[in-house]
Design a protein around this motif. Structure first.
Motif, PDB file in Angstrom:
ATOM      1  N   LEU A  22       0.830  -1.206   0.000  1.00  0.00           N
ATOM      2  CA  LEU A  22       0.000   0.000   0.000  1.00  0.00           C
ATOM      3  C   LEU A  22       0.864   1.255   0.000  1.00  0.00           C
ATOM      4  O   LEU A  22       0.530   2.242  -0.659  1.00  0.00           O
ATOM      5  CB  LEU A  22      -0.956  -0.009   1.194  1.00  0.00           C
ATOM      6  CG  LEU A  22      -2.122  -0.980   1.075  1.00  0.00           C
ATOM      7  CD1 LEU A  22      -2.842  -1.112   2.405  1.00  0.00           C
ATOM      8  CD2 LEU A  22      -3.083  -0.555  -0.023  1.00  0.00           C
ATOM      9  N   GLU A  25       1.976   1.913  -3.436  1.00  0.00           N
ATOM     10  CA  GLU A  25       0.894   2.334  -4.334  1.00  0.00           C
ATOM     11  C   GLU A  25       0.468   3.783  -4.118  1.00  0.00           C
ATOM     12  O   GLU A  25      -0.474   4.247  -4.747  1.00  0.00           O
ATOM     13  CB  GLU A  25      -0.323   1.407  -4.159  1.00  0.00           C
ATOM     14  CG  GLU A  25      -0.084  -0.011  -4.616  1.00  0.00           C
ATOM     15  CD  GLU A  25       0.259  -0.132  -6.083  1.00  0.00           C
ATOM     16  OE1 GLU A  25      -0.207   0.685  -6.894  1.00  0.00           O
ATOM     17  OE2 GLU A  25       1.018  -1.061  -6.432  1.00  0.00           O
ATOM     18  N   ARG A  26       1.161   4.507  -3.261  1.00  0.00           N
ATOM     19  CA  ARG A  26       0.836   5.917  -3.033  1.00  0.00           C
ATOM     20  C   ARG A  26       1.120   6.725  -4.284  1.00  0.00           C
ATOM     21  O   ARG A  26       2.049   6.437  -5.019  1.00  0.00           O
ATOM     22  CB  ARG A  26       1.661   6.476  -1.880  1.00  0.00           C
ATOM     23  CG  ARG A  26       1.281   5.833  -0.545  1.00  0.00           C
ATOM     24  CD  ARG A  26       2.060   6.388   0.598  1.00  0.00           C
ATOM     25  NE  ARG A  26       1.715   7.800   0.743  1.00  0.00           N
ATOM     26  CZ  ARG A  26       2.608   8.734   1.013  1.00  0.00           C
ATOM     27  NH1 ARG A  26       3.862   8.437   1.169  1.00  0.00           N
ATOM     28  NH2 ARG A  26       2.238   9.986   1.139  1.00  0.00           N
ATOM     29  N   ARG A 108      -4.391   4.507  -3.198  1.00  0.00           N
ATOM     30  CA  ARG A 108      -4.232   3.192  -2.565  1.00  0.00           C
ATOM     31  C   ARG A 108      -5.521   2.393  -2.586  1.00  0.00           C
ATOM     32  O   ARG A 108      -5.502   1.180  -2.793  1.00  0.00           O
ATOM     33  CB  ARG A 108      -3.698   3.356  -1.143  1.00  0.00           C
ATOM     34  CG  ARG A 108      -2.252   3.824  -1.162  1.00  0.00           C
ATOM     35  CD  ARG A 108      -1.704   4.121   0.183  1.00  0.00           C
ATOM     36  NE  ARG A 108      -2.341   5.327   0.675  1.00  0.00           N
ATOM     37  CZ  ARG A 108      -2.525   5.609   1.948  1.00  0.00           C
ATOM     38  NH1 ARG A 108      -2.105   4.790   2.867  1.00  0.00           N
ATOM     39  NH2 ARG A 108      -3.107   6.724   2.318  1.00  0.00           N
TER      40      ARG A 108
END
Length: 143
Positions: A22, A25-26, A108
């Motif tokens: 996560l 995925e920023r 995210r």
């Protein structure tokens, strides 16, 4: 049945891998994670003192000084004197702070939504949805 030590290790590994993914995925140009955590706490819990914010992330209030100053400088939070103790500031998230937090979560959440849909069955998705509040409780647990 699985031993508690095996369960703990397995859950720790999975939670860490998901947290790292996560984080990866920023979106570009996002706020530092500590700033996001402060904004998230204010968004969920409403106005808090610096001590309450520090406790939420298991930090010392002094370690939030720069973070709070940076958030205030960017107009993502406001401070006002406390109603009970005027020496203690109440910190709150601004509309711009909510927008920035939402933008960060959006990237995210989009990845996670796709991963849930493409990688898991509906039953598995429901199991994770049911596990989310349990994971929150674990994160708040103090011995």
């Amino acid at each position: 049945m699985t031993e508690p030590a095996e369960s703990a290790a397995s859950i720790r590994r999975a939670a860490l891998r998901l947290a790292l993914r996560l984080r990866a995925e920023r979106g570009a140009g996002g706020l530092p994670l500590l700033m996001l955590s402060v904004l998230g706490n204010l968004h969920r819990r409403g106005p808090l003192t610096a001590g309450e914010l520090a406790a939420a992330d298991r930090l010392k209030p002094q370690s939030l000084t720069r973070t709070l100053a940076g958030l205030e400088q960017q107009r993502l939070i406001t401070r006002r004197p406390g109603e009970v103790d005027r020496r203690q500031s109440q910190i709150d998230i601004t509309a711009e702070g909510r927008r920035r937090l939402g933008r960060d979560m959006q990237h995210r959440d989009a990845w996670l939504r796709a991963a849930l849909t493409d990688a898991l069955s509906p039953t598995e998705q429901e199991l994770l949805r049911l596990a989310a509040p349990l994971m929150e409780r674990l994160a708040e647990f103090d011995q």
